[in-house]
Design a protein around this motif. Structure first.
Motif, PDB file in Angstrom:
ATOM      1  N   GLU A  48      -8.240 133.021 -96.939  1.00  0.00           N
ATOM      2  CA  GLU A  48      -7.793 134.611 -98.009  1.00  0.00           C
ATOM      3  C   GLU A  48      -6.878 135.547 -96.762  1.00  0.00           C
ATOM      4  O   GLU A  48      -5.882 135.931 -96.914  1.00  0.00           O
ATOM      5  N   THR A  52      -3.591 136.684 -97.422  1.00  0.00           N
ATOM      6  CA  THR A  52      -2.916 137.870 -96.748  1.00  0.00           C
ATOM      7  C   THR A  52      -1.451 138.192 -96.093  1.00  0.00           C
ATOM      8  O   THR A  52      -0.831 138.895 -96.674  1.00  0.00           O
ATOM      9  N   ARG A  55       0.827 137.623 -98.488  1.00  0.00           N
ATOM     10  CA  ARG A  55       1.876 138.966 -99.248  1.00  0.00           C
ATOM     11  C   ARG A  55       2.320 139.586 -98.363  1.00  0.00           C
ATOM     12  O   ARG A  55       3.103 140.532 -98.656  1.00  0.00           O
ATOM     13  N   GLU A  56       1.683 139.863 -96.651  1.00  0.00           N
ATOM     14  CA  GLU A  56       1.940 140.819 -96.116  1.00  0.00           C
ATOM     15  C   GLU A  56       3.587 140.168 -95.407  1.00  0.00           C
ATOM     16  O   GLU A  56       4.677 141.649 -95.537  1.00  0.00           O
TER      17      GLU A  56
END
Length: 225
Positions: A48, A52, A55-56
């Motif tokens: 996860e 994350t 994506r950032e």
């Protein structure tokens, strides 16, 4: 009771007690189960976290692409002095956009707005922001007998509206842009000579956050209708 009988009873009692290796085995099984659960949780957390961060990173790359596109569109007018960039506000010289005491857009100004509209629109939509178009004047009062504007407030308002409408005509969504008037307030240079006054006669464009209405407010309004 004979000793042999008593001995048999003791042996039976000892035989009923669970051997120590069985207890140890159960304990180890429990510990292995806990370890497996912790391992699964750790792997899930790491996955996860990795997603994350990915994506950032992608969002930062997109934001950087938007910034570069906007800077590219501003490069030539910035180099020529027709446009300034201060604290995220794009300032366009009034002489580029309008004649003195006029709110009619000049061809050079319209061409400049045409080149800025697309990168501005992409930036605003992707960042979910609005564009505030602000009009400013110098401190000289409107000449008596002027049939178009009663004061600098009205002149700055009309110029901001003209630029706003020009951007909309070029394709900017109407819900992404609005006009504001500041008159002779908030100068960027002291109004001491013609050059400083020329700097203050300007139109600025600045991204501002979009106000989100609360869901409860929208529900109340819908119910009222």
């Amino acid at each position: 009771m004979s000793l042999s009988g008593m001995g048999g009873g003791l042996d039976e009692g000892l035989d009923q007690e669970p051997p120590i290796w069985a207890i140890f085995g159960d304990l180890m099984t429990g510990l292995v189960g806990v370890f497996v659960l912790l391992l699964v949780w750790s792997l899930g957390f790491q996955l996860e976290l990795s997603q994350t961060l990915k994506r950032e990173t992608q969002l930062r790359e997109v934001a950087e692409q938007r910034r570069q596109a906007l800077e590219a569109a501003l490069a030539e007018p910035l180099a020529s002095g027709r446009v300034t960039l201060r604290d995220g506000r794009i300032g366009i010289s009034g002489s580029v956009l309008f004649s003195l005491n006029s709110a009619e857009l000049q061809p050079e100004g319209r061409a400049l707005l045409h080149s800025l509209r697309a990168p501005l629109q992409v930036y605003l939509i992707d960042s979910d922001q609005l564009l505030m178009v602000s009009g400013f004047t110098d401190d000289l009062p409107i000449q008596q007998g002027n049939l178009h504007f009663s004061d600098n407030w009205e002149l700055s308002a009309q110029r901001a509206l003209t630029v706003t409408r020009a951007l909309i005509d070029e394709g900017m969504p109407p819900n992404r842009v609005f006009a504001a008037a500041f008159g002779a307030q908030q100068p960027v240079a002291a109004n001491t000579d013609s050059d400083s006054r020329s700097q203050n006669r300007r139109v600025e464009m600045a991204p501002v956050p979009m106000v989100k209405r609360a869901a409860s407010t929208e529900a109340t309004s819908a119910a009222a209708l």
